[in-house]
Scaffold this motif. Structure first.
Motif, PDB file in Angstrom:
ATOM      1  N   PRO A 148       0.826  -1.209   0.000  1.00 25.05           N
ATOM      2  CA  PRO A 148       0.000   0.000   0.000  1.00 25.05           C
ATOM      3  C   PRO A 148       0.862   1.263   0.000  1.00 25.05           C
ATOM      4  N   PHE A 149       0.204   2.433   0.055  1.00 26.96           N
ATOM      5  CA  PHE A 149       0.961   3.688  -0.048  1.00 26.96           C
ATOM      6  C   PHE A 149       1.538   4.164   1.285  1.00 26.96           C
ATOM      7  N   ASN A 150       1.020   3.654   2.407  1.00 28.85           N
ATOM      8  CA  ASN A 150       1.292   4.380   3.657  1.00 28.85           C
ATOM      9  C   ASN A 150       2.662   4.094   4.281  1.00 28.85           C
ATOM     10  N   LEU A 172       7.815  -7.781  -6.387  1.00 26.32           N
ATOM     11  CA  LEU A 172       7.171  -6.761  -5.542  1.00 26.32           C
ATOM     12  C   LEU A 172       6.343  -5.844  -6.420  1.00 26.32           C
ATOM     13  N   LYS A 173       5.105  -5.577  -5.999  1.00 32.38           N
ATOM     14  CA  LYS A 173       4.255  -4.592  -6.691  1.00 32.38           C
ATOM     15  C   LYS A 173       4.005  -3.470  -5.686  1.00 32.38           C
ATOM     16  N   PRO A 174       4.769  -2.360  -5.810  1.00 34.86           N
ATOM     17  CA  PRO A 174       4.570  -1.248  -4.869  1.00 34.86           C
ATOM     18  C   PRO A 174       3.270  -0.490  -5.188  1.00 34.86           C
ATOM     19  N   SER A 175       2.867   0.373  -4.274  1.00 37.96           N
ATOM     20  CA  SER A 175       1.712   1.239  -4.554  1.00 37.96           C
ATOM     21  C   SER A 175       2.098   2.215  -5.658  1.00 37.96           C
ATOM     22  N   GLU A 176       1.183   2.433  -6.579  1.00 39.45           N
ATOM     23  CA  GLU A 176       1.465   3.382  -7.666  1.00 39.45           C
ATOM     24  C   GLU A 176       1.595   4.818  -7.145  1.00 39.45           C
ATOM     25  N   GLY A 204       2.656  -0.780 -11.282  1.00 34.62           N
ATOM     26  CA  GLY A 204       1.359  -0.688 -11.932  1.00 34.62           C
ATOM     27  C   GLY A 204       0.257  -0.570 -10.900  1.00 34.62           C
ATOM     28  N   GLY A 205      -0.983  -0.783 -11.371  1.00 40.91           N
ATOM     29  CA  GLY A 205      -2.136  -0.650 -10.484  1.00 40.91           C
ATOM     30  C   GLY A 205      -2.950  -1.937 -10.463  1.00 40.91           C
ATOM     31  N   GLN A 206      -4.265  -1.764 -10.565  1.00 33.23           N
ATOM     32  CA  GLN A 206      -5.200  -2.899 -10.460  1.00 33.23           C
ATOM     33  C   GLN A 206      -4.863  -4.042 -11.428  1.00 33.23           C
ATOM     34  N   GLY A 225      -3.193  -3.678   2.262  1.00 35.27           N
ATOM     35  CA  GLY A 225      -3.939  -2.554   1.706  1.00 35.27           C
ATOM     36  C   GLY A 225      -5.312  -2.481   2.347  1.00 35.27           C
ATOM     37  N   SER A 226      -6.275  -1.928   1.611  1.00 36.66           N
ATOM     38  CA  SER A 226      -7.623  -1.758   2.159  1.00 36.66           C
ATOM     39  C   SER A 226      -8.355  -3.105   2.222  1.00 36.66           C
ATOM     40  N   THR A 227      -9.361  -3.182   3.074  1.00 35.34           N
ATOM     41  CA  THR A 227     -10.134  -4.421   3.187  1.00 35.34           C
ATOM     42  C   THR A 227     -10.848  -4.748   1.874  1.00 35.34           C
TER      43      THR A 227
HETATM   44  P1  NAD Z   1      -5.362  -0.026  -1.530  1.00 30.12           P
HETATM   45  O1  NAD Z   1      -6.127  -1.227  -1.139  1.00 30.12           O
HETATM   46  O2  NAD Z   1      -6.061   1.046  -2.281  1.00 30.12           O
HETATM   47  O3  NAD Z   1      -4.093  -0.427  -2.422  1.00 30.12           O
HETATM   48  C1  NAD Z   1      -3.227  -1.466  -2.024  1.00 30.12           C
HETATM   49  C2  NAD Z   1      -2.635  -2.099  -3.280  1.00 30.12           C
HETATM   50  O4  NAD Z   1      -3.685  -2.673  -4.059  1.00 30.12           O
HETATM   51  C3  NAD Z   1      -1.905  -1.115  -4.162  1.00 30.12           C
HETATM   52  O5  NAD Z   1      -0.696  -1.705  -4.601  1.00 30.12           O
HETATM   53  C4  NAD Z   1      -2.877  -0.867  -5.317  1.00 30.12           C
HETATM   54  O6  NAD Z   1      -2.219  -0.649  -6.541  1.00 30.12           O
HETATM   55  C5  NAD Z   1      -3.688  -2.139  -5.379  1.00 30.12           C
HETATM   56  N1  NAD Z   1      -5.097  -1.937  -5.768  1.00 30.12           N
HETATM   57  C6  NAD Z   1      -5.871  -0.855  -5.539  1.00 30.12           C
HETATM   58  N2  NAD Z   1      -7.122  -1.060  -5.982  1.00 30.12           N
HETATM   59  C7  NAD Z   1      -7.147  -2.304  -6.513  1.00 30.12           C
HETATM   60  C8  NAD Z   1      -8.174  -3.096  -7.132  1.00 30.12           C
HETATM   61  N3  NAD Z   1      -9.405  -2.655  -7.296  1.00 30.12           N
HETATM   62  N4  NAD Z   1      -7.839  -4.346  -7.548  1.00 30.12           N
HETATM   63  C9  NAD Z   1      -6.596  -4.822  -7.382  1.00 30.12           C
HETATM   64  N5  NAD Z   1      -5.600  -4.097  -6.820  1.00 30.12           N
HETATM   65  C10 NAD Z   1      -5.864  -2.859  -6.387  1.00 30.12           C
HETATM   66  O7  NAD Z   1      -4.706   0.549  -0.177  1.00 30.12           O
HETATM   67  P2  NAD Z   1      -3.910   1.923   0.033  1.00 30.12           P
HETATM   68  O8  NAD Z   1      -4.853   3.070  -0.090  1.00 30.12           O
HETATM   69  O9  NAD Z   1      -2.670   1.935  -0.787  1.00 30.12           O
HETATM   70  O10 NAD Z   1      -3.441   1.748   1.542  1.00 30.12           O
HETATM   71  C11 NAD Z   1      -4.222   2.121   2.638  1.00 30.12           C
HETATM   72  C12 NAD Z   1      -4.971   0.939   3.198  1.00 30.12           C
HETATM   73  O11 NAD Z   1      -4.055  -0.083   3.561  1.00 30.12           O
HETATM   74  C13 NAD Z   1      -5.732   1.259   4.481  1.00 30.12           C
HETATM   75  O12 NAD Z   1      -6.982   0.628   4.443  1.00 30.12           O
HETATM   76  C14 NAD Z   1      -4.846   0.675   5.569  1.00 30.12           C
HETATM   77  O13 NAD Z   1      -5.517   0.337   6.767  1.00 30.12           O
HETATM   78  C15 NAD Z   1      -4.343  -0.533   4.880  1.00 30.12           C
HETATM   79  N6  NAD Z   1      -3.138  -1.044   5.524  1.00 30.12           N
HETATM   80  C16 NAD Z   1      -3.270  -2.144   6.283  1.00 30.12           C
HETATM   81  C17 NAD Z   1      -2.188  -2.637   6.966  1.00 30.12           C
HETATM   82  C18 NAD Z   1      -2.327  -3.831   7.845  1.00 30.12           C
HETATM   83  O14 NAD Z   1      -1.329  -4.291   8.343  1.00 30.12           O
HETATM   84  N7  NAD Z   1      -3.513  -4.370   8.064  1.00 30.12           N
HETATM   85  C19 NAD Z   1      -0.942  -1.992   6.847  1.00 30.12           C
HETATM   86  C20 NAD Z   1      -0.834  -0.872   6.029  1.00 30.12           C
HETATM   87  C21 NAD Z   1      -1.952  -0.403   5.361  1.00 30.12           C
END
Ligand code: NAD
Length: 484
Positions: A148-150, A172-176, A204-206, A225-227
Motif C-alpha cells: 500500500p501507499f502508507n 514486488l508490486k509497490p503502490s502506484e 502498476g495498479g489494479q 492494503g484496504s479491506t
Molecule cells: P489499496 O487497497 O487502495 O491499495 C493497495 C494495493 O492494491 C496497491 O498496490 C494498489 O495498486 C492495489 N489496488 C488498488 N485497488 C485495486 C483493485 N481494485 N484491484 C486490485 N488491486 C488494487 O490501499 P492503500 O490506499 O494503498 O493503503 C491504505 C490501506 O491499507 C488502508 O486501508 C490501511 O488500513 C491498509 N493497511 C493495512 C495494513 C495492515 O497491516 N492491516 C498496513 C498498512 C496499510
C-alpha cells in the motif's frame, strides 16, 4: 522531475516498458517527483521468468549463506538511512522523523531475517528402530508481495527479507502512489550481493495485481492494503489455488478508563491518532471513554493543539483523501457530534499545493455514525462515550475490523479483562500503537486480515515455506516391523 523515471526492475536491472505512465506527485507540496509505468501481463511474465530462472541456484544456497547478503543489506540501509528517509518523506508526505522511524523499522525487519538460521533448524527423530524422520522448511518458489501507499519502505520489508532469506524469489508490486522507494530497495539489494532475478519490481495498479493473482507460476501472494481490495485479492489468489495472506484496513479502538494516568494516556492517544497523519492501520481512530473521563479528554485536546501541519504533522496522500476525511468530520458534526479540535481547511504556508488535515477531535460521536464505524485514515479521533467497560467492549467487538485495540488504565484486572475480551489481533495496555516488534508477528483479526499466518516474525516462516518430511533407513540389522 526530482527523481529519474521509475522503471521495473527485472533480472537485476532496470528495464524500460512500452506502457502508459502515471505521474508521481509529492503530497507535501504537489511537486512532480517522477513517472511510473502501468505494467500489464507481459511485464509481469518477464519478471516471473527471471525469478523462475534464479530460483534453483538461490534456493540451493544454504540459508546461512543467504543471510550473509542480508547482513550486508542491513549495513547498506544504515549507511543510506538519510537518503531513504528523505525519499519516504517526499513520496508519502509523512514527517522526516516518521520517515526515519519507518526505515529504522525496515532495518529491524532485516535483522530478524538474519536470525532465521537460528529459528528454522528442522526436526529429526528416530521414529522406529533404525528409521529416521526429518523435517525441513523449504521455499515455495516465485512469490509476490503487493504493498500500500502508507509505508513505502517498511511494508515491502515486512516480506522481502524473510521471504528471500528463506529461499524464495519475489515480485514486488509497490503502490502506484509511492513507487520510488522500491527502486532504491532493489538497487541496495543488488549492491548487497543478491543474485539477479531473486528480487524483481513490477509497477502498476489494479491490472498488475489481478495478473499476479492469476499467474500460474506464482505460488504465494502477500497483500497489504484496504479491506475492499484485500477481499478481492484473497478470493482471486486462493481461487487460483495460491497461498495468500491479505491484510486489510482497520478501525482501532482506544478504551480509556477514568483511573488512567492522565499524562501517559493523553500523550499515547494523541500520538496514536495523529502519527503519520492518521494513515496507519494501527492508528487509534476511535476512543471509547468509559464514565467520567473529561479531565483526560481536556488533556488530549491540549496535546492535539501542539500538533501543527507542516511541522510535526505531515500531509495526507492526496486531494481525494483530504476531501474524504473532511467529509467524515462534517457529517459527524451535522449529526450532532461536537468538534473540539478542528483540522479542516488546513493550509501550510509555502506548500499550498500540499494536502493537509490538522489534528481533529470530535466528542459525543455515536456508534451508528460512519466516522465511528469506517476507516477514516486521517488525523481524526472520534470519541464515543460509554457507561461501562462492557459497553465499551461491545462497541469494539461489533466492529468489522480487528487489527488493534488498546486500553488505558492503572488497574491490572481491568486491563486483563480487555486483553481477554477485545476482538483484535494486537492489543495495547497503555500503549496506543501496539505494533508487536520482532520476533513477534504482525497481523489482525476479522476483516483486518484474511489467511492463516501473520505477515512478519515467526509466523511468516510458516507462510513462506512448505514442510518436507523425509523418512530414511540404512541399516538392515534394525529389523522390520509394521512401521518400517
Ligand atoms: P489499496 O487497497 O487502495 O491499495 C493497495 C494495493 O492494491 C496497491 O498496490 C494498489 O495498486 C492495489 N489496488 C488498488 N485497488 C485495486 C483493485 N481494485 N484491484 C486490485 N488491486 C488494487 O490501499 P492503500 O490506499 O494503498 O493503503 C491504505 C490501506 O491499507 C488502508 O486501508 C490501511 O488500513 C491498509 N493497511 C493495512 C495494513 C495492515 O497491516 N492491516 C498496513 C498498512 C496499510
Amino acid at each position: 522531475m526530482i527523481y529519474p523515471e521509475v522503471r521495473n526492475y527485472v533480472a537485476g536491472r532496470f528495464v524500460s516498458t512500452n506502457t502508459d505512465t502515471l505521474e508521481v506527485v509529492s503530497p507535501l507540496d504537489g511537486a512532480l517527483l517522477s513517472t511510473m509505468p502501468l505494467s500489464g501481463m507481459n511485464e509481469l511474465d518477464e519478471a516471473v521468468k527471471a525469478a523462475q530462472a534464479a530460483f534453483p541456484a538461490w534456493s540451493a544456497m544454504p540459508l546461512k549463506e543467504r543471510v550473509q547478503i542480508f547482513y550486508r543489506y542491513k549495513t547498506l540501509l544504515e549507511q543510506n538511512l538519510e537518503e531513504l528517509t528523505e525519499l519516504v518523506h517526499r513520496e508519502n508526505g509523512k514527517t522526516m522523523g516518521e520517515a526515519r522511524a519507518e526505515v529504522e523499522k525496515s532495518i529491524e525487519l532485516t535483522e530478524f531475517a538474519c536470525s532465521l538460521p537460528q529459528l528454522v533448524a528442522g526436526e529429526i527423530l528416530e521414529v522406529s528402530a533404525g528409521v529416521e524422520c526429518r523435517l525441513e522448511k523449504k521455499p515455495l518458489g516465485v512469490v509476490a508481495s503487493i504493498a500500500p501507499f502508507n509505508f513505502p519502505n517498511m511494508v515491502p520489508h515486512w516480506t522481502i527479507p524473510n521471504a528471500l532469506a528463506l529461499g524464495n524469489c519475489m515480485i514486488l508490486k509497490p503502490s502506484e502512489k509511492v513507487p520510488i522507494s522500491a527502486s532504491r530497495i532493489a538497487e541496495l539489494l543488488t549492491e548487497a550481493g543478491l543474485p539477479a532475478g531473486v528480487f524483481n519490481v513490477v509497477n502498476g495498479g489494479q491490472e498488475i495485481v489481478e495478473a499476479i493473482c492469476d499467474h500460474p507460476d506464482i505460488q504465494a501472494v502477500s497483500f497489504v492494503g484496504s479491506t475492499k481490495v484485500a477481499k478481492i485479492v484473497y478470493r482471486r489468489a486462493t481461487n487460483n489455488l495460491k497461498r495468500c495472506v491479505a491484510l486489510g484496513g482497520a478501525k482501532n479502538h482506544l478504551i480509556v478508563l477514568p483511573d488512567a494516568n492522565v499524562a501517559l494516556t493523553a500523550a499515547g492517544v494523541a500520538a496514536s491518532m495523529s502519527g503519520c497523519a492518521g494513515q496507519r492501520c494501527m492508528a487509534g481512530s476511535a476512543m471509547v471513554g468509559v464514565g467520567p473521563v473529561d479531565p483526560i479528554i481536556a488533556k488530549i485536546v491540549e496535546e492535539a493543539k501542539k500538533i501543527i501541519p507542516g511541522q510535526n504533522l505531515g500531509s495526507v496522500i492526496s486531494r481525494e483523501s483530504k476531501e474524504r476525511i473532511e467529509k467524515y468530520i462534517s457529517e459527524a458534526e451535522a449529526a450532532g457530534a461536537k468538534v473540539l479540535v478542528d483540522g479542516r481547511n488546513a493550509v501550510v504556508q509555502g506548500k499550498e499545493n500540499g494536502y493537509y488535515v490538522g489534528p481533529t477531535i470530535i466528542d459525543f460521536v455515536t456508534p451508528d455514525m460512519a466516522i465511528a464505524k469506517e476507516e477514516v485514515f486521517g488525523p481524526v479521533l472520534a470519541i464515543i462515550r460509554a457507561k461501562t467497560l462492557d459497553d465499551a467492549l461491545q462497541i469494539e467487538n461489533t466492529s468489522n475490523y480487528g487489527n488493534a485495540a488498546a486500553v488505558f488504565t492503572q488497574s491490572g484486572g481491568l486491563a486483563r479483562y480487555v486483553m481477554e475480551n477485545a476482538s483484535a489481533g494486537m492489543i495495547g495496555v497503555n500503549v496506543g500503537v501496539p505494533v508487536p516488534r520482532e520476533p513477534f508477528s504482525f497481523g489482525g483479526w476479522n476483516e483486518s486480515k484474511f489467511g492463516t499466518c501473520d505477515i512478519t516474525g515467526k509466523s511468516s516462516i510458516e507462510f513462506w515455506t512448505q514442510m518436507k518430511k523425509t523418512t530414511t533407513k540404512w541399516n538392515p540389522e534394525a529389523g522390520i516391523n509394521w512401521m518400517s
